[in-house]
Design a protein around this motif. Structure first.
Motif, PDB file in Angstrom:
ATOM      1  N   ASN A 153     -70.786  14.563  66.069  1.00  0.00           N
ATOM      2  CA  ASN A 153     -71.359  14.879  64.992  1.00  0.00           C
ATOM      3  C   ASN A 153     -72.262  16.371  65.104  1.00  0.00           C
ATOM      4  O   ASN A 153     -73.032  16.366  64.764  1.00  0.00           O
ATOM      5  CB  ASN A 153     -72.792  13.776  64.792  1.00  0.00           C
ATOM      6  CG  ASN A 153     -73.129  13.855  63.219  1.00  0.00           C
ATOM      7  OD1 ASN A 153     -72.170  14.390  62.490  1.00  0.00           O
ATOM      8  ND2 ASN A 153     -73.949  13.320  62.957  1.00  0.00           N
ATOM      9  N   GLU A 154     -71.280  17.168  65.795  1.00  0.00           N
ATOM     10  CA  GLU A 154     -71.878  18.753  65.764  1.00  0.00           C
ATOM     11  C   GLU A 154     -71.281  19.308  64.666  1.00  0.00           C
ATOM     12  O   GLU A 154     -70.018  19.446  64.532  1.00  0.00           O
ATOM     13  CB  GLU A 154     -71.474  19.229  67.129  1.00  0.00           C
ATOM     14  CG  GLU A 154     -72.278  18.753  68.219  1.00  0.00           C
ATOM     15  CD  GLU A 154     -71.797  19.372  69.464  1.00  0.00           C
ATOM     16  OE1 GLU A 154     -71.539  18.491  70.482  1.00  0.00           O
ATOM     17  OE2 GLU A 154     -71.326  20.336  69.403  1.00  0.00           O
ATOM     18  N   ARG A 155     -72.043  19.608  63.892  1.00  0.00           N
ATOM     19  CA  ARG A 155     -71.639  20.440  62.438  1.00  0.00           C
ATOM     20  C   ARG A 155     -71.070  21.846  62.458  1.00  0.00           C
ATOM     21  O   ARG A 155     -70.327  22.250  61.928  1.00  0.00           O
ATOM     22  CB  ARG A 155     -72.575  20.268  61.428  1.00  0.00           C
ATOM     23  CG  ARG A 155     -73.004  19.094  60.798  1.00  0.00           C
ATOM     24  CD  ARG A 155     -71.967  18.651  59.568  1.00  0.00           C
ATOM     25  NE  ARG A 155     -72.017  17.009  59.321  1.00  0.00           N
ATOM     26  CZ  ARG A 155     -71.593  16.534  58.458  1.00  0.00           C
ATOM     27  NH1 ARG A 155     -70.709  17.282  57.722  1.00  0.00           N
ATOM     28  NH2 ARG A 155     -71.441  15.323  58.040  1.00  0.00           N
ATOM     29  N   ASP A 156     -71.595  22.345  63.581  1.00  0.00           N
ATOM     30  CA  ASP A 156     -70.993  23.935  63.690  1.00  0.00           C
ATOM     31  C   ASP A 156     -69.650  23.879  64.435  1.00  0.00           C
ATOM     32  O   ASP A 156     -69.500  23.502  65.802  1.00  0.00           O
ATOM     33  CB  ASP A 156     -72.169  24.686  64.816  1.00  0.00           C
ATOM     34  CG  ASP A 156     -71.601  25.983  65.126  1.00  0.00           C
ATOM     35  OD1 ASP A 156     -72.084  26.706  66.069  1.00  0.00           O
ATOM     36  OD2 ASP A 156     -70.563  26.642  64.548  1.00  0.00           O
ATOM     37  N   LYS A 172     -65.925  17.898  67.869  1.00  0.00           N
ATOM     38  CA  LYS A 172     -67.367  18.027  67.103  1.00  0.00           C
ATOM     39  C   LYS A 172     -67.619  17.103  66.175  1.00  0.00           C
ATOM     40  O   LYS A 172     -68.795  16.601  65.984  1.00  0.00           O
ATOM     41  CB  LYS A 172     -67.004  19.555  66.513  1.00  0.00           C
ATOM     42  CG  LYS A 172     -66.895  20.702  67.453  1.00  0.00           C
ATOM     43  CD  LYS A 172     -68.129  21.376  67.585  1.00  0.00           C
ATOM     44  CE  LYS A 172     -67.862  22.455  68.362  1.00  0.00           C
ATOM     45  NZ  LYS A 172     -68.916  23.382  68.620  1.00  0.00           N
ATOM     46  N   ILE A 173     -66.441  16.272  65.689  1.00  0.00           N
ATOM     47  CA  ILE A 173     -66.810  15.217  64.736  1.00  0.00           C
ATOM     48  C   ILE A 173     -67.247  13.879  65.542  1.00  0.00           C
ATOM     49  O   ILE A 173     -68.235  13.452  65.175  1.00  0.00           O
ATOM     50  CB  ILE A 173     -65.350  14.907  64.151  1.00  0.00           C
ATOM     51  CG1 ILE A 173     -65.083  16.058  62.857  1.00  0.00           C
ATOM     52  CG2 ILE A 173     -65.584  13.786  63.066  1.00  0.00           C
ATOM     53  CD1 ILE A 173     -63.684  16.069  62.521  1.00  0.00           C
ATOM     54  N   GLU A 221     -64.315  17.055  56.296  1.00  0.00           N
ATOM     55  CA  GLU A 221     -65.631  16.584  55.625  1.00  0.00           C
ATOM     56  C   GLU A 221     -65.288  14.795  55.572  1.00  0.00           C
ATOM     57  O   GLU A 221     -66.158  14.228  55.964  1.00  0.00           O
ATOM     58  CB  GLU A 221     -65.332  16.935  54.209  1.00  0.00           C
ATOM     59  CG  GLU A 221     -66.821  17.544  53.745  1.00  0.00           C
ATOM     60  CD  GLU A 221     -68.117  17.601  54.857  1.00  0.00           C
ATOM     61  OE1 GLU A 221     -68.745  16.802  54.708  1.00  0.00           O
ATOM     62  OE2 GLU A 221     -67.949  18.559  55.722  1.00  0.00           O
ATOM     63  N   PHE A 229     -66.212  13.412  59.047  1.00  0.00           N
ATOM     64  CA  PHE A 229     -67.362  13.378  59.265  1.00  0.00           C
ATOM     65  C   PHE A 229     -68.253  12.307  58.443  1.00  0.00           C
ATOM     66  O   PHE A 229     -69.212  11.698  59.243  1.00  0.00           O
ATOM     67  CB  PHE A 229     -68.098  14.638  58.816  1.00  0.00           C
ATOM     68  CG  PHE A 229     -68.227  15.498  59.792  1.00  0.00           C
ATOM     69  CD1 PHE A 229     -67.562  16.908  59.785  1.00  0.00           C
ATOM     70  CD2 PHE A 229     -69.119  15.248  60.909  1.00  0.00           C
ATOM     71  CE1 PHE A 229     -67.602  17.702  60.841  1.00  0.00           C
ATOM     72  CE2 PHE A 229     -69.216  16.256  62.208  1.00  0.00           C
ATOM     73  CZ  PHE A 229     -68.266  17.390  61.797  1.00  0.00           C
TER      74      PHE A 229
END
Ligand code: AMP
Length: 579
Positions: free
Chosen positions: A551-554, A547-548, A568, A571
């Protein structure tokens, strides 16, 4: 065997009297230790079994246990076994939410916990977390162990007399005699939830006979256990390794064991070797992540201690990269001790691929061959069995005694997860390569496989190449969607102490992977990662890294994440450029 009497396991006074110790309990602080004999353990277990009965626990009832690595944890689990109750141990690093989820899923009526404990210099208020979990589940009573060798005493923890009962008070009045409950061989022994890196945790259920037989036998043969040996497994009993190779396997062999409450880096990074010398440990079992952690500090902390009692070194939990294997073998074992790289899972109950020490020629990074009675196969995507040197899905063709029997409360999930993809085979979920000599090499979870320009790549393979660079302590590789290649390689690297990240190093790392594996595996992105997102059991959460990378925040369910601040930071510093 149609029936097994749990007494088989617990009647240790029948053992020769010259086996004095079940265990040397080594506390978090170096001076804090105790020893307990098999006879004393039997008495404690019987007393606590009577206490459980007095609390209304019966054969078949589920009992949750949320405790630190103290002797009372072993007593609690064996007391459950003695009366035919099913223990469900929840690792003491889990949050209230995770504990609650497991309490509810296992429908337990009793939770056994402790007031608190120190992990390194950090105080963990276990009872407060248990109370919180209880609030969330509102269905159990909390049974609190408040023991003298913890810093927090019983009076300092919040107490609800309507719900909480004190271990010591009840143990004081309990009888030392407790006839074991007769059980069918296929009666449940325990439930253990798998790490939950993906989806909802599964309650893996093991049964009495097969599991005990299998852990006892694998322990004896894989560690070449001999009378006089002192065995130490550094795992936590909250995980399957602790169930099988701290409690059931070693104790069924009457082994002398060390039980360790603390951390490998507290009070300093020599702690493991200090304990090895203190107890003259002969058989030592740990995880690659611990080895890599200690490697970062060089050889001096190891060389401070003799370690000349060591005979066999074991590893488990993830593929061990050859560099860590060599360090383990050369530095820790002084090139004298065979390394047993044991591949297995919560589901398999015990070792399924493993060398036998000094009998199986080793290859660093390979779990070598199947244990007796285990028949592995490698399948391709269409489910065809591959012969000779090949790479694909690792499956097993026939059951073995220690195999899980079901997912608690959800047999459909058991069938779907393990038997649906390739009917007739047990699917491990791991990728595997077999070389020309027939050795098996675990390449990582199949869900960690990457397809780059039509080539199947193992993340573990790329990680191993990165970690071989002297600057790198740990690496994790995930796929990031790519419009042409399908997936590109996104690598997170944690550098050794004192090394700084720069473009020249990045170029070297890319070159290193090219050289080790080939141009197809050249990393597209490399990100400096001072910390990696890990589960509390120390497994890297690649799902979060994917996800990182994209760049998918969910992030989905991250309840098993040990430290969320790491995410964090990653990211913020992610590599943005398109390939
Ligand atoms: P767990 O059920 O949490 O113990 O995790 C089991 C998984 O850990 C396996 O499916 C493998 O992916 C990994 N694993 C355990 N032992 C080894 C090993 N010796 N070599 C490679 N992977 C391992």
């Amino acid at each position: 065997l149609t029936k097994t009497r749990l007494r088989l396991y617990l009647c240790m006074p029948l053992l020769p009297h010259n086996i004095p110790h079940i265990s040397s309990g080594q506390g978090n602080e170096p001076g804090d230790d105790l020893t307990i004999t098999y006879k004393e353990l039997l008495h404690q277990v019987c007393k606590f079994a009577n206490v459980l009965k007095s609390q209304g626990v019966k054969k078949g009832d589920r009992v949750s246990i949320y405790m630190p690595m103290v002797i009372e944890l072993v007593v609690a689990m064996l007391a459950c076994a003695r009366i035919g109750a099913v223990h469900s141990i929840v690792f003491a690093g889990y949050s209230a939410e995770s504990l609650c989820e497991r309490i509810l899923d296992s429908q337990c009526t009793l939770l056994i916990t402790a007031d608190g404990f120190y992990r390194g210099d950090k105080l963990i208020n276990l009872k407060l977390i248990a109370d919180d979990a209880l609030q969330k589940s509102l269905c159990c009573s909390v049974f609190c162990l408040s023991s003298g060798f913890h810093i927090l005493c019983f009076h300092q923890v919040p107490w609800n007399p309507e719900v909480d009962v004190c271990w010591h008070t009840l143990m004081d009045g309990a009888s030392e005699d407790c006839e074991p409950e007769w059980c069918e061989s296929e009666d449940p022994l325990f439930i253990l939830y798998t790490s939950g890196s993906t989806g909802k945790p599964k309650g893996v259920m093991h049964t009495v006979s097969g599991y005990m037989l299998y852990t006892a036998l694998t322990f004896k043969l894989v560690f070449d256990y001999q009378p006089g040996d002192v065995y130490w497994c550094t795992a936590d009993i909250g995980w399957i390794t602790g169930h099988s190779y701290i409690t059931y396997g070693p104790l069924a062999n009457g082994a002398t064991c060390v039980l360790f409450e603390g951390l490998p880096t507290y009070p300093d990074v020599s702690r493991m070797w200090e304990i090895v010398d203190k107890y003259h440990v002969t058989k030592f079992y740990t995880a690659p992540t611990a080895i890599r952690l200690l490697m970062k500090y060089g050889t001096e902390p190891v060389h401070k201690y003799k370690r000349d009692s060591l005979k066999v070194l074991g590893t488990v939990g993830e593929p061990i990269n050859p560099e860590a294997w060599q360090w383990y073998y050369n530095v820790v074992g002084d090139k004298r001790c065979p390394v047993v790289d044991t591949f297995w899972q919560t589901e398999t109950g015990g070792h399924v691929l493993t060398p036998l020490p000094a009998a199986t020629p080793m290859k660093p990074g390979s779990a070598t061959f199947p244990f007796f009675g285990v028949i592995p196969a490698i399948l391709n995507e269409s489910g065809e069995e591959l012969e000779g040197p090949s790479e694909g899905y690792l499956v097993f063709k026939q059951p073995w005694p220690g195999m899980m029997r079901t997912v608690y409360g959800n047999h459909d999930r058991f069938e779907t997860t393990y038997f649906k993809k390739f009917p007739g085979f047990y699917v491990t979920g791991d990728g595997c390569r077999r070389d020309k000599d027939g050795y098996y090499w675990i390449t990582g979870r199949i869900d960690d496989m990457l397809n780059v320009s039509g080539h199947l790549l193992s993340t573990a393979e790329v990680e191993s190449a990165l970690v071989e660079h002297e600057a790198v302590a740990e690496a994790a590789v995930v796929g990031r969607p790519h419009p042409v290649k399908g997936e590109s390689l996104y690598c997170f690297v944690t550098l050794n102490d004192g090394v700084s990240y720069n473009k020249a190093l990045e170029a070297q790392l890319k070159q290193q992977v090219r050289e080790k594996i080939g141009a197809i595996a050249t990393p597209d992105y490399i990100q400096n990662a001072p910390g990696l997102p890990k589960t509390r059991s120390g497994k890297i959460m690649r799902r979060v890294l994917r996800k990182i990378a994209s760049n998918e925040r969910d992030l989905g369910d991250i309840s098993t994440l040990a430290d969320s601040s790491v995410v964090e930071q990653l990211f913020e510093n992610r590599c943005c450029a398109a390939v």
